[in-house]
Design a protein around this motif. Structure first.
Motif, mmCIF file in Angstrom:
data_model
loop_
_atom_site.group_PDB
_atom_site.id
_atom_site.type_symbol
_atom_site.label_atom_id
_atom_site.label_comp_id
_atom_site.label_asym_id
_atom_site.label_seq_id
_atom_site.Cartn_x
_atom_site.Cartn_y
_atom_site.Cartn_z
ATOM 1 N N PHE A 1 0.839 -1.187 0.000
ATOM 2 C CA PHE A 1 0.000 0.000 0.000
ATOM 3 C C PHE A 1 0.875 1.237 0.000
ATOM 4 O O PHE A 1 1.831 1.321 0.768
ATOM 5 N N ASN A 2 0.568 2.193 -0.875
ATOM 6 C CA ASN A 2 1.322 3.431 -0.993
ATOM 7 C C ASN A 2 0.343 4.587 -0.842
ATOM 8 O O ASN A 2 -0.459 4.853 -1.736
ATOM 9 N N TYR A 3 0.380 5.270 0.301
ATOM 10 C CA TYR A 3 -0.540 6.384 0.551
ATOM 11 C C TYR A 3 -0.266 7.566 -0.365
ATOM 12 O O TYR A 3 -1.175 8.289 -0.740
ATOM 13 N N GLU A 4 0.989 7.778 -0.750
ATOM 14 C CA GLU A 4 1.315 8.892 -1.635
ATOM 15 C C GLU A 4 0.643 8.737 -2.990
ATOM 16 O O GLU A 4 0.142 9.699 -3.561
ATOM 17 N N LYS A 5 0.629 7.523 -3.506
ATOM 18 C CA LYS A 5 0.004 7.270 -4.804
ATOM 19 C C LYS A 5 -1.475 6.939 -4.670
ATOM 20 O O LYS A 5 -2.212 6.997 -5.648
ATOM 21 N N THR B 1 -7.597 4.161 -2.239
ATOM 22 C CA THR B 1 -7.832 4.818 -0.949
ATOM 23 C C THR B 1 -9.274 5.267 -0.787
ATOM 24 O O THR B 1 -9.770 5.373 0.338
ATOM 25 N N SER B 2 -9.975 5.504 -1.890
ATOM 26 C CA SER B 2 -11.372 5.933 -1.785
ATOM 27 C C SER B 2 -12.248 4.833 -1.192
ATOM 28 O O SER B 2 -13.344 5.105 -0.693
ATOM 29 N N GLU B 3 -11.793 3.587 -1.224
ATOM 30 C CA GLU B 3 -12.558 2.465 -0.667
ATOM 31 C C GLU B 3 -12.240 2.221 0.809
ATOM 32 O O GLU B 3 -12.871 1.385 1.439
#
Length: 159
Positions: free
Chosen positions: A95-99, A117-119
């Protein structure tokens, strides 16, 4: 009397050049003599055998297969509709929060499923256990309705 300006190497090169020219003329004469002007259409035909190899003999009618043009698929086959899944159990493998995206590895099938991330409604990190629903996305399976694996999975009512 002066010595000849022609060295051994020059003479050898000249001999090789003349021999090459002579060989070329001989090959040209062989091609002219061996030319078959009266070839029939049957002699020029090529056939495809049952294994897809080219051959000069016609295929045995008992081994002949016929195909309908509608049945042939050229290109990438379309993705089949995925069955409606209930809750699945998986682990966040990347998981990459930046992307803003990552992947969940299903614990049963070991399939990697895309997650955006929208999910997500809670923060996640790699190796977190989650429950999710797999749906068909534009490029493959997508995880939706993601719930933390620390709590029990939500009960879904049959539709």
């Amino acid at each position: 009397m002066a010595r000849s300006q022609e060295t051994f190497t020059k003479r050898e090169r000249e001999k090789q050049r003349l021999k090459k020219a002579q060989d070329k003329k001989e090959k040209m004469m062989e091609r002219k003599e061996g030319k078959e002007k009266g070839k029939s259409l049957e002699d020029m035909m090529a056939y495809v055998d049952e294994n897809g190899n080219l051959t000069d003999r016609p295929v045995d009618p008992r081994k002949k297969h016929t195909f309908r043009q509608e049945d042939m698929v050229i290109g990438v086959p379309k993705m089949e509709d995925m069955p409606a899944d209930l809750q699945r159990n998986g682990v966040i493998s990347f998981f990459n929060y930046e992307k803003g995206f990552g992947f969940i590895t299903d614990l049963v099938t070991q399939e990697r499923v895309f997650v955006h991330t929208s999910e997500l409604s809670f923060p996640v990190k790699e190796n977190d256990k989650v429950f999710y629903t797999r749906e068909k996305g534009p490029k493959g399976p997508v995880a939706t309705n993601i719930v933390s694996g620390k709590s029990s999975p939500p009960v879904q009512e049959p539709v």
